[in-house]
Design an enzyme around this catalytic site. Sequence first.
Site, PDB file in Angstrom:
ATOM      1  N   GLN A 237       0.826  -1.205   0.000  1.00 24.10           N
ATOM      2  CA  GLN A 237       0.000   0.000   0.000  1.00 24.10           C
ATOM      3  C   GLN A 237       0.866   1.263   0.000  1.00 24.10           C
ATOM      4  OE1 GLN A 237      -3.333  -2.039   2.831  1.00 24.10           O
ATOM      5  NE2 GLN A 237      -3.646   0.136   2.542  1.00 24.10           N
ATOM      6  N   ARG A 384      -9.492  -0.218   7.288  1.00 21.82           N
ATOM      7  CA  ARG A 384     -10.490   0.638   6.646  1.00 21.82           C
ATOM      8  C   ARG A 384     -10.895   1.816   7.526  1.00 21.82           C
ATOM      9  NH1 ARG A 384     -14.327  -1.058   1.883  1.00 21.82           N
ATOM     10  NH2 ARG A 384     -14.818   1.039   1.253  1.00 21.82           N
ATOM     11  N   CYS A 385      -9.878   2.463   8.086  1.00 22.93           N
ATOM     12  CA  CYS A 385     -10.144   3.692   8.827  1.00 22.93           C
ATOM     13  C   CYS A 385      -8.831   4.417   8.922  1.00 22.93           C
ATOM     14  CB  CYS A 385     -10.640   3.385  10.234  1.00 22.93           C
ATOM     15  SG  CYS A 385      -9.455   2.525  11.255  1.00 22.93           S
ATOM     16  N   GLU A 760     -13.261   5.371   4.099  1.00 18.56           N
ATOM     17  CA  GLU A 760     -13.227   4.741   5.409  1.00 18.56           C
ATOM     18  C   GLU A 760     -14.366   5.191   6.308  1.00 18.56           C
ATOM     19  OE1 GLU A 760      -9.167   5.775   6.122  1.00 18.56           O
ATOM     20  OE2 GLU A 760      -8.494   3.934   5.169  1.00 18.56           O
TER      21      GLU A 760
END
Lengths: 806, 284, 163
Positions: A237, A384-385, A760
Amino acid sequence: MNEMTPPKAERAAALKGLGTSRRRVEDVRFTQGKGNYIDDVNLPGMLFGDFVRSPYAHARVKSINPEAALAHPGVLAVLTAKDLEPLNLHWMPTLAGDKQMVLADGKVLFQGQEVAFVVATDRYAAADGVDLVEVEYEELPVLVDPMKAELPDAPVLREDIADAKEGAHGPRRHPNHIFTWEQGDKDATEAVLAEADVVAEEMVYYHRTHPCPLETCGCVASMDKVNGKLTLWGTFQAPHVVRTVASLLSGIAEHNIRVISPDIGGGFGNKVGVYPGYVCSIVASIVTGKPVKWVEDRMENLMSTAFARDYWMTGRIAATKDGKITGLWCHTTADHGAFDACADPTKFPAGFMNICTGSYDIQTAYLAVDGIYTNKAPGGVAYRCSFRVTEAAYFIERMIEVLAIKLGMDSAELRAKNFIKKEQFPYRSALGWEYDSGDYHTAWEKALKAVDYEGLRKKQAEQLEAFKRGETRKLMGIGLTHFTEIVGAGPVKNCDILGMGMFDSCEIRIHPTGSAIARLGTISQGQGHATTFAQILATETGIPADDITVEEGDTDTAPYGLGTYGSRSTPVAGAATAMAGRKIRAKAQMIAAYLLEVHDDDVEWDVDRFAVKGAPERFKTMKEIAYAAYNQAIPGVEPGLEAVSYYDPPNMTYPFGAYICVLDIDVDTGTADIRQFYALDDCGTRINPLIIEGQVHGGLTEALAIAMGQEIAYDEIGNVKTGTLMDFFLPTAWETPNYITDFTETPSPHHPIGAKGVGESPNVGGVPCFSNAVNDAFRAFGLTHTHMPHDHWRIWKTANQLGLHD
Amino acid sequence: MIPGSFEYHQPHDVEGAIRLLQDLGDEARVVAGGHSLIPMMKLRMADLGHLIDLRRIEALKGISIDGGTVTIGAMTTQHELIESKMLADAAPIVREAALQIADPQVRYCGTIGGNVANGDPGNDMPGLMQCLDATYTLAGPDGERQVAAREFYEAAYFTAREDEEILTSISFAGTAGGYAYEKQKRKIGDYATAASAVLITKNGGQCASASIAMTNLADTPVFSDEASDALVGTSVDDAAIKAATAAAVAAIDPAEDNRGPVEFKKHVAGVILARTVERAWSRA
Amino acid sequence: MGKVHVKMTVNGQEMETLAEPRELLIHVLREQFGMKGPHIGCETSHCGACTIDMDGKSVKACTVFAVQAESADITTIEGIGTPDNLHVLQAMFREHHGLQCGYCTPGMITRAYRLLQENPDPTEEEVRFGMAGNLCRCTGYQNIVKAIMAAAAEMNAAKEAAQ
C-alpha cells in the site's frame, strides 16, 4: 460565441470531470480477468518460499533441523535467524519504532510466527519442505489477557528489551508495557467529572479483528546480479516507503531498488506493513540469484499479518442535567501483540485516538493509552479507517448512548444538543485537533427526517408492547451514529512514518496532441484512482478524463509518495493532482496569451480553453496549447508541458456522516435482521458519486461484519480460533442488506478542490451504528452496554442475562 | 495450503474401487465430491498415500423411485437432489435440506454419499437420513449389506462402514404429510449452530406419526424417539411441542465451539426444533 | 509421486499437461494454461474467487485436483467474453460499479454466467442466494446484484428481440 463552440455545460460534461459518475477505466481489464495481481507475476526460473511457523504462542526454540527438508527434491535452502544474523536482518524495525523478529531468534512470541523460510523450485516442494523441517520447542507460560500483563506472575515476553526503561514513545514501567500516551488536561477533566451533575461510565471493548482482503499479502523479489538491481513486486500500500526501508535495511542503494505494486486485491490496511516474507524473499533472491515468490495463504494471513483494533476503552462522560456534555475521560489498554508494529505516524503511538471527542463540543477532555505486549500477532493497522479513528468513533458513539440512558434522554436529541455548531469551524478540540469544516446539524436533521425517526421510535414502542404481550419474540433496535473522521495525514510537521514525511505527489505530462499521463505516489487497491484522479485533472486542465492515463505503484516512474491508507489519497494526492494541474494551467495561460497576442492577464479560463476576456470567440483550447508548447518557439517559455506537485497538506480533513440502522433481534436465537440502513456522508466535494456510493456500500459491509461477528479470537493458550473463512466472519450477499445512501456537501476549506475522502467513513460510522442498534434493542430492559462482536450467541447471552428467556 | 503427495486412482466400477481399497489398505481413502476431504488434505490434516476417486463410477449416480421407495446413488450431488422434480414430489424435505448445505458451488460437487458417509457431525444429511429412516447400502469384498442410518453413526468420523467398504446408495420411503428442515447458521457456507429435520403425518387433527432428528448437536446426528413420541396423538399444541423439544434437548450433547457455548446451543436447539415442528405441522 | 498426463478443454481449446495428482486445478489453469483470471482467495472453498465453469457447473477450482478434470469442458472468465465482444455481464458489472479491486470479479462473473443460464429471470433474492458462494470485500454486493439483474434483463430483451 463562436457558432462552432458548444455551450459551456456541454463542454464541461465532455470532460467527465469532477462530480461525474464516470464508469471506471480499470474495469475493462478486471472484468475480463486481465488484472495483474502479485500471484500473476511469474518470472523465468522463479523459486517459491514458504514459512515454517510456530504452533505455540510462547516457546523457546531449542533447535531447528533442516536436514530432512534439504534432502527433499526441489528444496534448495532453509533460512533461519542464524542465516540472517550476519546480514543483521534477523530482526527488523517496525513502523512503530519497535523491532520485530524476521525469523524466530531463540524464541517465538505468537502462534503462526515465522520460524524458518524454505526455498524450493515450486510451491508444492516448498510446502513439503516446511513439513520436513524439525523444530524443537520448549513451551513457556502464555500471556493472552493484556489486563494481566503487569501482574507479578506475568511472563516476560520481550526478553530482548526487558530492561529498557525507555521505549520509542517514552518511559516503560514494566517489561510488558510499551508506552503510555496522554493527551488533554487530566486535572481539569477530573475536576469537571467531580463536579458534574451526571457522570456516565462504561468500559467499551473493541475486539481484535483483521482486514482480510480477498487477496493475501505476497511479493516477488528478483536480484539481478548482473546490473546490481533489486526489483521487488508486492502487495504494498506504500511502495516508496518499502523501497526506502528496503534500502536502509539491506544496504542496497535506493536507486538500485525498484518496487512495483501491481494490481492489489484489496488492502484495507493489511498491506501497509513490512512483513518477514518480504525480507526473506529478498535475502533468498540474493542468496540464490533467482527470483523468489512468497504468497501467504489465508490462514497465515489471518494469523500473522496485521490484526486491527483490540482496544479496551474505559470512559467517563460528564454532563449537566439537561444534557450539555462538559467533559470526557478515556483510558485505553491497547493490546499490541508481541511486537509493536502498529502502522501509525511516529508521533501518534495510539494513532488519532484523540479524535475521540467526536462530533461534539466537549471543552474538557483527557485521554491516556497504554500499549501492552501479549502473545498475539503484531499489527494494529488501520483496517479501513484512519489510524485508530474507528476505535475513537466507536468509543464516543457508545458513550453518548450510555450517557443518554443515564440522562433518560433520547440520544438523537442529546447528539444535536452537543454538536459542534457550523459557525464554530474551524474548531479546536480539547484533545488538540483543528476540525476544518462541518455542518452537523443539517446532516443530522436530514437523516432523521429521511428515516422518519419519530415514526421509527413509535414503531419500536409498539413492537416492544407486542413483545411484552408475548405476540412476538423480536425486539426492534434503532442505531444512531454521527461520526467525525480525521483523514489525510500529513501534514509533514505532525505526521511521518519512520521519519518519512507524509506528503504526497503527482506528476503530469501533457502530450503534444493534448492527451496526458499522470503518475502519483499513491496506489489503488480498488478505490478507482485511475478513474477519479483523471477526473480531477480533467476539470483542472480541460483535458477529457478519457484522454488521461493515471499510473501508480512503480517507484522507478512514480514520484515519491507515502501511499494509500487512512483515506489519504484524495486529501493528499488528490490535492497534489489539482495543484499539478494548476501549474499546467498557469503555463498554458502564458502560451495561450502569446498565441492570442494578448497580455497574460487578458485571457481567462473557460472549461477547456483560454479565451480573451470579453471576446470568447478568440480562444485556444488546451489541445492547441499543448501542441504549441512542444512545437512552437515561445519567447521566455521552456518547451514542453509538464508539472509535478508535492503536496504537504496544511491540515487533515474531517469527513463526517449521520447513519441510522434499524434491526430486529430474535431474542431466542440471537439472530439479527437488518431492516433498514441509511447512510448520509459528507465528504466535501464529491469527485465521482458512483464510486463514493460503492465505497460506502463496501465500508458498511465491512462494518456489518466487524460489529456482528468478525473477530480474531484466541484461546487461553494463545491458539488462534478463527483461522479460516469458515470461522472468520465475512458476510455473503445473502447476509448483507441493501443500503440507502445520501449526502450533504461541506467542502474542506483548505483542500484545493474541497474534497475530504470517503473510503473509510462507512466503516468508522458503520460499526457504532450497528452496535448501537443492537444495544438499543435491549435498552428497555435495562441494558447500558454489551460488547461486540454481536454474533448470535453473544446477543443470546445478553437476552439471557436480561431475563428474556425466563 | 498444499496437500501432500498421493497416487490417484479412478476406478470405473464399484468392484474395482473395493479391490483398490483391499490392495492399498490403510493408505487409501475414497473421495466423492471432495469438498470435505480436499480442504483437509490441503491443511495436511488428512494424510494419505492413495486417493480413490469414485467420480467415474456411473452405477453410483442417479435417483430412482420404485414402489414408493426412493433410491439415491451415493455420487448424486446436492445440486442434483435440488433439481430433481421427482425427488421433490416424493420427499420434499430432501430438497429443503440440501438447499441449506454450503453454497451453490459446493452443492454442484458435494454428494449425498460423501455427506452421509464421512461421519462429520456438522453435515446435514446424516440427521436428515435418520429422520427419513433411510437405509445405506454398503458394498465390500464380501458383497453388499444394509445398515440403517439410525445405526450407522458411532462417533465423530467413526461409522459402521468398514475400511474396505464403500457406501453405494441410500434408500428410504417417500414421505407423506408435513415436513421441515430448519438450520441456524452464522452465514451461508457455515455448519449448523443447530438444525433439525421433522416429518409429521396428521390424522383427524391429531399427529399420527412423527420423526425428529437433529444435526451438529452431538458427535453424531441425534434421532429422538422420545421427541417423536411426545407429538404422536396430540394436536401438536404448545404443550406437545414443549414436551418434544424437552425430550430432544435431553438427547443432545453439543460441544462448545466458535458458534457458542453448550448452554446457548441447547437453548437454540430447542427453539429451532420447535419452529421445525410448527412448520412441518402447518404443512401436514 | 510421478506426474500424469491430463487433458481438458479450456475455453474451447484442447489443452494438456503433465501434473502431479496432488496439483490443484486452480494452479494448473493459472500457471500451466495461463488462465490467470480465476484467483486464489481462501483455499478452503469459501470465497469463490477461483470459480470456473466445469461441465456446466460452477466449481471452485481450488478444491479440485487437475487429474479430476480429465476430459472436462472448462470455461474461465477468459472464455466468457472477448475484448471486442464483452459478455453482457462484463458490461453490466462495469456499468453498475459491481467491482472495486477486481479480485473477486472473475469468479463472480463466471458464477453469475451459470446462474443466469439456470435461472434467466431471477429475483433479487434468488441472485443473492445464487451468488452466496462468492465473497467480495469491497462492494457490499449491492451493485453486484444490480449488475446481474441488469444483465438478466438485457439478455432477456435480446432473446425476445431475436424471436
